[in-house]
Write an enzyme that holds these catalytic residues in place. Structure first.
Site, PDB file in Angstrom:
ATOM      1  N   ASP A  65      -6.391   1.471   2.017  1.00  0.00           N
ATOM      2  CA  ASP A  65      -6.544   3.056   1.925  1.00  0.00           C
ATOM      3  C   ASP A  65      -8.196   2.488   1.079  1.00  0.00           C
ATOM      4  O   ASP A  65      -8.264   1.407   0.830  1.00  0.00           O
ATOM      5  CB  ASP A  65      -5.810   2.768  -0.095  1.00  0.00           C
ATOM      6  CG  ASP A  65      -4.544   3.109   1.082  1.00  0.00           C
ATOM      7  OD1 ASP A  65      -4.505   3.401   2.092  1.00  0.00           O
ATOM      8  OD2 ASP A  65      -3.298   2.631   0.161  1.00  0.00           O
ATOM      9  N   ASP A  81     -10.000   1.154  -9.256  1.00  0.00           N
ATOM     10  CA  ASP A  81      -9.038   0.194  -8.670  1.00  0.00           C
ATOM     11  C   ASP A  81      -9.485  -1.151  -9.448  1.00  0.00           C
ATOM     12  O   ASP A  81      -8.142  -2.113  -9.169  1.00  0.00           O
ATOM     13  CB  ASP A  81      -8.626   0.603  -7.392  1.00  0.00           C
ATOM     14  CG  ASP A  81      -7.898   2.109  -7.088  1.00  0.00           C
ATOM     15  OD1 ASP A  81      -6.891   2.424  -7.704  1.00  0.00           O
ATOM     16  OD2 ASP A  81      -8.551   2.662  -6.099  1.00  0.00           O
ATOM     17  N   GLU A 110      -2.447  -4.872  -4.913  1.00  0.00           N
ATOM     18  CA  GLU A 110      -1.959  -3.338  -3.877  1.00  0.00           C
ATOM     19  C   GLU A 110      -3.933  -3.448  -3.973  1.00  0.00           C
ATOM     20  O   GLU A 110      -3.972  -3.246  -2.770  1.00  0.00           O
ATOM     21  CB  GLU A 110      -2.107  -2.060  -4.948  1.00  0.00           C
ATOM     22  CG  GLU A 110      -2.215  -0.864  -3.370  1.00  0.00           C
ATOM     23  CD  GLU A 110      -2.032   0.479  -4.109  1.00  0.00           C
ATOM     24  OE1 GLU A 110      -2.075   0.334  -5.208  1.00  0.00           O
ATOM     25  OE2 GLU A 110      -2.258   0.745  -3.486  1.00  0.00           O
ATOM     26  N   GLU A 111      -4.808  -4.170  -4.660  1.00  0.00           N
ATOM     27  CA  GLU A 111      -6.305  -4.449  -4.138  1.00  0.00           C
ATOM     28  C   GLU A 111      -6.244  -5.863  -4.106  1.00  0.00           C
ATOM     29  O   GLU A 111      -7.783  -6.279  -3.320  1.00  0.00           O
ATOM     30  CB  GLU A 111      -7.153  -4.435  -5.959  1.00  0.00           C
ATOM     31  CG  GLU A 111      -6.242  -2.542  -6.397  1.00  0.00           C
ATOM     32  CD  GLU A 111      -6.882  -1.643  -5.561  1.00  0.00           C
ATOM     33  OE1 GLU A 111      -7.282  -1.673  -4.745  1.00  0.00           O
ATOM     34  OE2 GLU A 111      -5.316  -1.242  -5.604  1.00  0.00           O
ATOM     35  N   ASP A 116       0.365  -3.041  -9.293  1.00  0.00           N
ATOM     36  CA  ASP A 116      -0.307  -2.088  -9.004  1.00  0.00           C
ATOM     37  C   ASP A 116      -1.140  -1.398  -9.855  1.00  0.00           C
ATOM     38  O   ASP A 116      -0.835  -1.021 -10.806  1.00  0.00           O
ATOM     39  CB  ASP A 116      -0.127  -0.006  -7.966  1.00  0.00           C
ATOM     40  CG  ASP A 116      -0.682   0.250  -8.061  1.00  0.00           C
ATOM     41  OD1 ASP A 116      -1.539   0.524  -7.853  1.00  0.00           O
ATOM     42  OD2 ASP A 116      -0.088   2.015  -6.989  1.00  0.00           O
ATOM     43  N   LEU A 142      -3.955   0.278 -10.132  1.00  0.00           N
ATOM     44  CA  LEU A 142      -4.400   1.401 -10.960  1.00  0.00           C
ATOM     45  C   LEU A 142      -3.252   2.881  -9.996  1.00  0.00           C
ATOM     46  O   LEU A 142      -3.518   2.788  -8.794  1.00  0.00           O
ATOM     47  CB  LEU A 142      -5.352   1.806 -10.970  1.00  0.00           C
ATOM     48  CG  LEU A 142      -6.142   2.713 -11.571  1.00  0.00           C
ATOM     49  CD1 LEU A 142      -6.197   4.247 -11.190  1.00  0.00           C
ATOM     50  CD2 LEU A 142      -5.187   3.458 -13.422  1.00  0.00           C
ATOM     51  N   ASP A 143      -1.943   3.447 -10.246  1.00  0.00           N
ATOM     52  CA  ASP A 143      -1.638   3.983  -9.369  1.00  0.00           C
ATOM     53  C   ASP A 143      -1.375   5.649  -9.588  1.00  0.00           C
ATOM     54  O   ASP A 143      -2.055   6.444 -11.058  1.00  0.00           O
ATOM     55  CB  ASP A 143       0.299   3.796  -9.795  1.00  0.00           C
ATOM     56  CG  ASP A 143       0.818   4.736  -9.478  1.00  0.00           C
ATOM     57  OD1 ASP A 143       1.042   4.400  -7.956  1.00  0.00           O
ATOM     58  OD2 ASP A 143       1.362   5.788  -9.246  1.00  0.00           O
ATOM     59  N   GLU A 187       5.491  -1.020  -6.786  1.00  0.00           N
ATOM     60  CA  GLU A 187       5.454   0.166  -6.838  1.00  0.00           C
ATOM     61  C   GLU A 187       7.361   0.435  -7.059  1.00  0.00           C
ATOM     62  O   GLU A 187       7.706   0.950  -7.801  1.00  0.00           O
ATOM     63  CB  GLU A 187       5.248   1.150  -5.856  1.00  0.00           C
ATOM     64  CG  GLU A 187       3.367   1.579  -5.945  1.00  0.00           C
ATOM     65  CD  GLU A 187       2.856   2.006  -5.530  1.00  0.00           C
ATOM     66  OE1 GLU A 187       1.772   2.203  -5.177  1.00  0.00           O
ATOM     67  OE2 GLU A 187       3.815   2.334  -3.996  1.00  0.00           O
TER      68      GLU A 187
END
Ligand code: FBP
Length: 354
Positions: A71, A77, A99-100, A118, A120-121, A282
């Site tokens: 992504d 993010d 996530e990052e 996460d 920044l969702d 998440e």
């Protein structure tokens, strides 16, 4: 109204005060509560950035980087992830999953806690000034190491929550004994308790799904949505309402406020065979919150909290919200009668389905 009367009463209601009993318990509970405080501090920094919008730079700009799943990473993010990492320094966090980040990071090898986030969702909404959020999950660190700390059922979570950056910034938190709502008071820069024991209404007439994927869905999902759309003229005999913000925290917050069901199912697009959302940082925290609020969360057949991830960025179909509706959707998945009722020719509901 004068400024004095507008000020919220902070006595005993700050996040810190509310977590004091958990901190006093000692052990994992205490370490988890302290970690939540650190995460909340990071989220205040993220909230500040988001409130500045374009004045803080191009927060929605693509950095040129990509996360582990390919992504695109947006500027916000990356900055949100950095703020969280900085806030966790000095806490008992042994392992950090994000996530990052491609892999699990070891922060304090002697720590007793594992944190998954996460940062920044809903990042497609940054430039549109639509509510976005941070989601977090706090686990006990496993003596067997980094992977074992996260590759376990979501039921092992000590705490979970999200912060929504919207018209106001709110924290929705569980430490395993119900769900509390805290609002960020901009003047004191503290999260202040607004409600305890949040409960998701058991039934609902509202569902959230990205309906543009209809042609890619499996039959159980199509049948459920067909029944909702048919409304009072269909088998359900009543009308339904649909919402889709494309921001998981925004949908979750609405469901916590007034009920509803959220669906991001698996579908037939390449890369979506297990849905879109990530299990560890998440789906699992949202599922923990949902169950704690009297709702439910499933992948269609199994409760999300029973699923054991085998990879860090594993995806899962996610259906959660009002208990009655989640159970009904599970019924569409597990009852073979639903499959038999689909005409292979038209892929439409057969005549004889009850
Ligand atoms: P990100 O973590 O990359 O923001 O993706 C998650 C998410 O934005 C959810 O918040 C939201 O529910 C979903 O993706 C929207 O997906 P789609 O754009 O396919 O409807």
């Amino acid at each position: 109204m004068s400024d004095a009367t507008r000020r919220p009463d902070l006595s005993g209601r700050t996040l810190e005060a509310c977590l004091e009993p958990a901190i006093a318990e000692g052990g994992d509970k205490s370490a988890a509560a302290r970690t939540v405080l650190a995460l909340a501090t990071a989220c205040i920094g993220i909230s500040d950035l988001i409130a500045l919008g374009p004045l803080a730079g191009s927060l929605g700009a693509v950095t040129g980087g990509a996360n582990a799943d390919g992504d695109e990473q947006k500027e916000l993010d990356v900055q949100a992830n950095d703020l969280i990492l900085a806030a966790l320094a000095g806490t008992a966090t042994a392992f950090y999953a994000s996530e990052e980040e491609d892999a699990i990071m070891t922060l304090d090898p002697a720590g007793s806690i594992a944190v998954a986030v996460d940062p920044l969702d809903g990042s497609s909404n940054i430039d549109a000034n639509v509510s976005i959020g941070t989601i977090f999950s706090v686990m006990p660190a496993s003596p067997d190491g980094a992977s074992a700390s996260f590759f376990r059922p979501g039921r092992d979570q000590l705490a979970a929550g999200y912060v929504i950056y919207g018209p106001h910034t709110a924290l929705v938190l569980t430490i395993g004994d119900g769900v509390g709502l805290f609002i960020l008071d901009p003047a004191s820069r503290q999260f202040v308790k607004a409600r305890t024991n949040l409960a998701i209404p058991v039934s609902t007439r509202e569902y959230a799904i990205n309906a543009s994927n209809y042609r890619h869905w499996t039959n159980p999902i199509r049948l459920f949505i067909d029944d909702c759309i048919a409304g009072s003229e269909g088998p359900r005999g009543r009308d339904f309402n649909m919402r889709w913000v494309a921001s998981l925290v925004a949908e979750t917050h609405r469901i916590f406020s007034r009920g509803g069901v959220f669906l991001y199912p698996a579908d037939n697009r390449p890369g979506y065979q297990s849905g879109r959302l990530r299990l560890i940082y998440e789906a699992a925290p949202i599922a923990f919150l949902a169950e704690q609020a009297g709702g439910a969360a499933t992948d269609g057949t199994a409760p999300i909290l029973d699923k054991i991830p085998t990879t860090l960025h594993e995806r899962t179909p996610l259906i959660f919200g009002s208990l009655e509706k989640v159970n009904r959707i599970t019924g569409y998945h597990v009852d073979p009668a639903f499959e038999r009722s689909v005409s292979p020719l038209f892929e439409q509901r057969g005549l004889f389905r009850a």
